[in-house]
Enzyme design. Sequence first.
Site, PDB file in Angstrom:
ATOM      1  N   SER A 169      -7.867   3.487  -5.453  1.00  0.00           N
ATOM      2  CA  SER A 169      -7.074   4.647  -5.059  1.00  0.00           C
ATOM      3  C   SER A 169      -7.941   5.660  -4.297  1.00  0.00           C
ATOM      4  CB  SER A 169      -6.426   5.270  -6.305  1.00  0.00           C
ATOM      5  OG  SER A 169      -5.512   6.281  -5.960  1.00  0.00           O
ATOM      6  N   ASP A 420       3.529   0.609  -2.958  1.00  0.00           N
ATOM      7  CA  ASP A 420       2.700   1.672  -3.524  1.00  0.00           C
ATOM      8  C   ASP A 420       3.388   3.022  -3.368  1.00  0.00           C
ATOM      9  OD1 ASP A 420       0.557   3.350  -4.324  1.00  0.00           O
ATOM     10  OD2 ASP A 420      -0.904   1.925  -3.538  1.00  0.00           O
ATOM     11  N   HIS A 448       0.311   0.345  -8.250  1.00  0.00           N
ATOM     12  CA  HIS A 448      -0.928   1.027  -7.899  1.00  0.00           C
ATOM     13  C   HIS A 448      -2.031   0.871  -8.947  1.00  0.00           C
ATOM     14  CE1 HIS A 448      -3.114   4.030  -5.516  1.00  0.00           C
ATOM     15  NE2 HIS A 448      -3.434   4.640  -6.637  1.00  0.00           N
TER      16      HIS A 448
END
Length: 471
Positions: A169, A420, A448
């Site tokens: 991320s 996502d 995610h």
Amino acid sequence: MNPVQPAHLARSRSHIHSGGFHVTELFFEVPENYAHPEDGTIRLFARSIKRPEKMIPGISKPEDEPRKPYLVYLEGGPGFAGPEPRGHPVTNRALDAGYTVLYVDYRGTGMSNHIHTDLVLNQGDVNLQVEYLKLFRADSIVRDLEAIRLCLTKSWELEYQKWSIFGQSFGGFVCLSYLSKYPQGLREVFMTGGLAPVKRQPTEVYSALYKKVIERNEAYYAKYPEDEENVLRIARYLTMEEDGFPLPGGGRFTIHRLLGLGMGFGCHGGLDGVHNLILKLISDLDQFNYFTTPTLMALEREVPFDTNPVYAILHESIYCSKGVASNWAALEAARKYDEFINLTKPLHLSMSLPLHGKQRLYFSGEMVYPCFFDTYPTLQPLKPAAEALAKHSGWAEDLYDEEQLRRNEVPVYAVSYIDDMYVDIEAARETAALVKGIKVHETNQLHHNAIRAKGEEVLGMLFRLRDDTLD
């Protein structure tokens, strides 16, 4: 790019953990402000993990153990520290692959001089607070990482001095900044859900993300149709107090805070987690006609703004380039969507909105709104700084160098999630097209947080990208 000096290793202590891991706890000192190193230092914390070779007493010697290059895990965020290594999927897989694994707490998080409210307020007036908070973006983080690399590998053979990095991320955003600024320190780069929207401005970013947030709301209500009325019922109850209901840890339970629970919608198990909390709230109303302390404490744990204020106060700045102010981009983008009308109104107005009939309330995603600085106790004193930071456009440098990324020579492997909720897939594709030599595996079967929820599957994808050849 100005060279970085090696970090100072202030303290190091090693332990043997269960499972045969050798864990070394490392404390470093680096400049707080790399542009003015004379201003003082801050502390950084990291843990290195390795699984030593089998040693035969009396025959083998420690120096016989082969050198194992580092793989550095970079957590999501911004504002989150490195994970506890023994329970993280990357640890065993990376050790088996021949790495020494390094988990780093970014500056301002965990045990790396973590940012807390008093620390920010002690900097002085609002302008000084903003100047201080600016030091905790990815441009400083990559300098920290490079300084640590130089410290840990300075006595190593040249071929071992480069290291590998793994960004989840926001950690992937940091990887792209590292590739932009210090590619000479990198052997290879792995990313999961981290192809940052390099070419987009903050309002563009959030405008795209809201479309996916709406889809996840619809998936939630399709899975739990009874919650359409349950959420409305909770919201109606909240309107009984103009500024919300007090929470055990301070702050107020408001409609904004209720709808902020949608932050978890983009993760495996996220829909179920929100439903479980809604069910607790409804059960309280059914039994007692008020919310009980255990339920409210569970609510407080769901959104981490109080424990990780950096996430709230610096979130929009991760999308800002030189000359660009965020100007509360998430709020501005929300105004384009009727679904988020309750989140775009000031607190006193949203609490008095008519809530009746079949009106559906839509939860927000990871977006941060000014009203959150009214309802979370850790954020309340930081609201003036947050307002000033939202207007700030005087960033010293860009986070990414597009020309450097176009001529990139470092191998890059990325897993990208088509659905996502936090990183728009079209923006991710734009970035992938920008980075020379990148290999990307796209999937619509994972969310995610798949590195946590389905780690072996994700890591298998990444290592196949590295090890399989096309020609």
